[in-house]
Design a protein around this motif. Structure first.
Motif, PDB file in Angstrom:
ATOM      1  N   GLU A   1     -10.239  15.775   3.369  1.00 42.52           N
ATOM      2  CA  GLU A   1      -9.264  16.498   2.791  1.00 42.52           C
ATOM      3  C   GLU A   1      -8.081  16.762   3.452  1.00 42.52           C
ATOM      4  OE1 GLU A   1      -9.480  17.564  -0.607  1.00 42.52           O
ATOM      5  OE2 GLU A   1     -11.341  17.277  -1.076  1.00 42.52           O
ATOM      6  N   VAL A   2      -7.043  16.241   3.293  1.00 43.92           N
ATOM      7  CA  VAL A   2      -5.532  16.673   3.906  1.00 43.92           C
ATOM      8  C   VAL A   2      -4.576  16.834   2.958  1.00 43.92           C
ATOM      9  CG1 VAL A   2      -6.251  14.833   5.567  1.00 43.92           C
ATOM     10  CG2 VAL A   2      -4.915  14.138   3.665  1.00 43.92           C
ATOM     11  N   ASP A   3      -3.466  17.407   3.311  1.00 46.25           N
ATOM     12  CA  ASP A   3      -2.393  17.952   2.437  1.00 46.25           C
ATOM     13  C   ASP A   3      -1.507  16.839   2.419  1.00 46.25           C
ATOM     14  OD1 ASP A   3       0.399  19.561   1.956  1.00 46.25           O
ATOM     15  OD2 ASP A   3      -1.623  20.877   1.271  1.00 46.25           O
ATOM     16  N   ALA A   4      -0.877  16.621   1.389  1.00 51.07           N
ATOM     17  CA  ALA A   4       0.126  15.719   1.181  1.00 51.07           C
ATOM     18  C   ALA A   4       1.258  16.177   1.971  1.00 51.07           C
ATOM     19  CB  ALA A   4       0.465  15.671  -0.372  1.00 51.07           C
ATOM     20  N   ALA A   5       1.761  17.431   2.142  1.00 50.70           N
ATOM     21  CA  ALA A   5       2.670  17.789   3.104  1.00 50.70           C
ATOM     22  C   ALA A   5       2.674  17.179   4.629  1.00 50.70           C
ATOM     23  CB  ALA A   5       3.137  19.136   2.940  1.00 50.70           C
ATOM     24  N   ASP A   6       1.445  16.816   4.694  1.00 53.75           N
ATOM     25  CA  ASP A   6       0.891  16.284   6.131  1.00 53.75           C
ATOM     26  C   ASP A   6       0.880  14.609   6.447  1.00 53.75           C
ATOM     27  OD1 ASP A   6       0.820  18.760   7.244  1.00 53.75           O
ATOM     28  OD2 ASP A   6      -1.536  19.053   6.588  1.00 53.75           O
ATOM     29  N   VAL A   7       1.245  14.015   5.119  1.00 47.11           N
ATOM     30  CA  VAL A   7       1.061  12.590   5.100  1.00 47.11           C
ATOM     31  C   VAL A   7       2.513  12.044   5.278  1.00 47.11           C
ATOM     32  CG1 VAL A   7       0.729  10.472   3.666  1.00 47.11           C
ATOM     33  CG2 VAL A   7      -0.867  12.816   3.639  1.00 47.11           C
ATOM     34  N   ARG A   8       2.677  11.187   6.289  1.00 42.12           N
ATOM     35  CA  ARG A   8       3.954  10.472   6.602  1.00 42.12           C
ATOM     36  C   ARG A   8       4.009   9.044   6.171  1.00 42.12           C
ATOM     37  NH1 ARG A   8       5.491   7.882  11.067  1.00 42.12           N
ATOM     38  NH2 ARG A   8       3.568   7.968  12.251  1.00 42.12           N
ATOM     39  N   VAL A   9       4.769   8.855   5.254  1.00 34.57           N
ATOM     40  CA  VAL A   9       4.961   7.613   4.695  1.00 34.57           C
ATOM     41  C   VAL A   9       5.885   6.881   5.492  1.00 34.57           C
ATOM     42  CG1 VAL A   9       5.575   6.096   2.586  1.00 34.57           C
ATOM     43  CG2 VAL A   9       4.541   8.026   2.351  1.00 34.57           C
ATOM     44  N   PHE A  10       5.604   5.746   6.088  1.00 38.32           N
ATOM     45  CA  PHE A  10       6.522   5.050   7.239  1.00 38.32           C
ATOM     46  C   PHE A  10       6.991   3.633   7.069  1.00 38.32           C
ATOM     47  CE2 PHE A  10       2.048   4.218   8.469  1.00 38.32           C
ATOM     48  CZ  PHE A  10       2.055   2.836   8.732  1.00 38.32           C
ATOM     49  N   ALA A  11       6.314   3.115   6.133  1.00 38.00           N
ATOM     50  CA  ALA A  11       6.872   1.678   5.695  1.00 38.00           C
ATOM     51  C   ALA A  11       6.441   0.975   4.590  1.00 38.00           C
ATOM     52  CB  ALA A  11       6.234   0.688   6.812  1.00 38.00           C
ATOM     53  N   MET A  12       6.924   0.239   3.912  1.00 41.95           N
ATOM     54  CA  MET A  12       6.710  -0.584   2.678  1.00 41.95           C
ATOM     55  C   MET A  12       6.762  -1.995   3.100  1.00 41.95           C
ATOM     56  SD  MET A  12       8.805  -1.110  -0.816  1.00 41.95           S
ATOM     57  CE  MET A  12      10.045  -2.416  -0.195  1.00 41.95           C
ATOM     58  N   LEU A  13       5.478  -2.603   2.621  1.00 43.28           N
ATOM     59  CA  LEU A  13       5.054  -4.117   2.973  1.00 43.28           C
ATOM     60  C   LEU A  13       5.134  -4.690   1.629  1.00 43.28           C
ATOM     61  CD1 LEU A  13       2.693  -2.616   5.448  1.00 43.28           C
ATOM     62  CD2 LEU A  13       4.649  -4.202   6.174  1.00 43.28           C
ATOM     63  N   HIS A  14       5.636  -5.957   1.570  1.00 44.50           N
ATOM     64  CA  HIS A  14       5.543  -6.909   0.360  1.00 44.50           C
ATOM     65  C   HIS A  14       5.307  -8.313   0.900  1.00 44.50           C
ATOM     66  CE1 HIS A  14       8.198  -9.772  -2.217  1.00 44.50           C
ATOM     67  NE2 HIS A  14       7.219  -9.109  -2.969  1.00 44.50           N
ATOM     68  N   ASP A  15       4.094  -8.662  -0.008  1.00 46.02           N
ATOM     69  CA  ASP A  15       3.785 -10.076   0.060  1.00 46.02           C
ATOM     70  C   ASP A  15       3.339 -10.547  -1.381  1.00 46.02           C
ATOM     71  OD1 ASP A  15       1.097  -8.858  -0.263  1.00 46.02           O
ATOM     72  OD2 ASP A  15       0.501  -9.559   1.583  1.00 46.02           O
ATOM     73  N   VAL A  16       2.787 -11.418  -1.472  1.00 46.42           N
ATOM     74  CA  VAL A  16       2.663 -12.364  -2.768  1.00 46.42           C
ATOM     75  C   VAL A  16       1.181 -12.873  -2.758  1.00 46.42           C
ATOM     76  CG1 VAL A  16       2.954 -13.795  -4.469  1.00 46.42           C
ATOM     77  CG2 VAL A  16       4.921 -12.653  -3.200  1.00 46.42           C
ATOM     78  N   VAL A  17       0.412 -12.395  -3.680  1.00 48.00           N
ATOM     79  CA  VAL A  17      -0.911 -12.632  -3.668  1.00 48.00           C
ATOM     80  C   VAL A  17      -1.076 -13.335  -5.001  1.00 48.00           C
ATOM     81  CG1 VAL A  17      -3.359 -12.283  -3.519  1.00 48.00           C
ATOM     82  CG2 VAL A  17      -1.719 -11.355  -1.781  1.00 48.00           C
ATOM     83  N   GLY A  18      -1.653 -14.661  -5.260  1.00 50.05           N
ATOM     84  CA  GLY A  18      -1.762 -15.050  -6.612  1.00 50.05           C
ATOM     85  C   GLY A  18      -0.641 -14.857  -7.759  1.00 50.05           C
ATOM     86  N   GLY A  19       0.536 -15.095  -7.101  1.00 46.57           N
ATOM     87  CA  GLY A  19       1.521 -15.039  -8.114  1.00 46.57           C
ATOM     88  C   GLY A  19       2.067 -13.588  -8.435  1.00 46.57           C
ATOM     89  N   ILE A  20       1.217 -12.410  -7.864  1.00 43.94           N
ATOM     90  CA  ILE A  20       1.840 -11.107  -8.082  1.00 43.94           C
ATOM     91  C   ILE A  20       2.306 -10.524  -6.931  1.00 43.94           C
ATOM     92  CG2 ILE A  20       0.890  -8.992  -8.645  1.00 43.94           C
ATOM     93  CD1 ILE A  20       0.525 -10.672 -10.905  1.00 43.94           C
ATOM     94  N   ASN A  21       3.583  -9.788  -6.978  1.00 38.83           N
ATOM     95  CA  ASN A  21       3.961  -9.254  -6.002  1.00 38.83           C
ATOM     96  C   ASN A  21       3.050  -7.977  -5.318  1.00 38.83           C
ATOM     97  OD1 ASN A  21       6.767 -10.204  -5.449  1.00 38.83           O
ATOM     98  ND2 ASN A  21       7.033  -9.685  -7.431  1.00 38.83           N
ATOM     99  N   ARG A  22       2.740  -7.925  -4.286  1.00 42.31           N
ATOM    100  CA  ARG A  22       1.970  -6.992  -3.702  1.00 42.31           C
ATOM    101  C   ARG A  22       2.595  -5.976  -2.795  1.00 42.31           C
ATOM    102  NH1 ARG A  22      -3.509  -8.267  -0.709  1.00 42.31           N
ATOM    103  NH2 ARG A  22      -2.269  -9.384   0.791  1.00 42.31           N
TER     104      ARG A  22
END
Length: 163
Positions: free
Chosen positions: A74-95
């Motif tokens: 259990e952690v609090d959402a306020a303690d989560v640091r979102v630091f990057a967005m990564l984009h690739d393609v798998v099976g013709g779908i953007n991931r």
């Protein structure tokens, strides 16, 4: 000639054709600097994480939910640091994989999804096991480029205020 405005209300309420999958990989680091990795039955090691639910949850909320569902931690959402967005393609779908990080003082993860993960283990950054699950390797490499982690190619966008 008089033109009538186009009705855009249906355009704004119709769901778009699916072309992407959105997920989050959570780097959980303990007070010894170790990261939490799970051994998937498919043979790879992976970070806790998964899909962001289409119910208006934030990336941090998805990270908290996935961490709780997969490890019991259990952690609090306020303690989560979102630091990057990564984009690739798998099976013709953007991931699109969001990298998130959270620190815990001490924690004992449990296997809560034994049909997927056989064990959770705290691992030093100098002893990361192989093979790593592709999206987890991408997230770890975005978090710590100095570790020279091999990973599938991905476009990376750093998040303001992140690593």
């Amino acid at each position: 000639m008089k033109t009538t405005p186009t009705d855009t209300s249906s355009r704004n309420t119709r769901p778009p054709q699916a072309q992407a999958a959105l997920g989050v990989g959570v780097i959980v680091q303990n007070d010894r600097g170790h990261v939490l990795l799970g051994r998937h039955h498919g043979g790879t090691w992976e970070l806790p994480g998964g899909k962001v639910d289409p119910n208006h949850e934030s990336i941090a909320e998805a990270a908290v939910r996935e961490l709780r569902e997969e490890t019991g931690l259990e952690v609090d959402a306020a303690d989560v640091r979102v630091f990057a967005m990564l984009h690739d393609v798998v099976g013709g779908i953007n991931r699109v994989s969001m990298g998130a990080a959270v620190s815990v003082r001490s924690a004992s993860p449990r296997v809560t999804e034994p049909h997927l993960i056989s064990t959770w283990q705290w691992t030093g950054l100098d002893a990361l096991p192989e093979p790593l699950f592709g999206p987890s390797a991408q997230v770890l490499a975005a978090w710590r480029p100095d570790l020279s982690i091999e990973h599938p190619p991905a476009h990376r966008l750093a998040i303001a205020g992140g690593a």
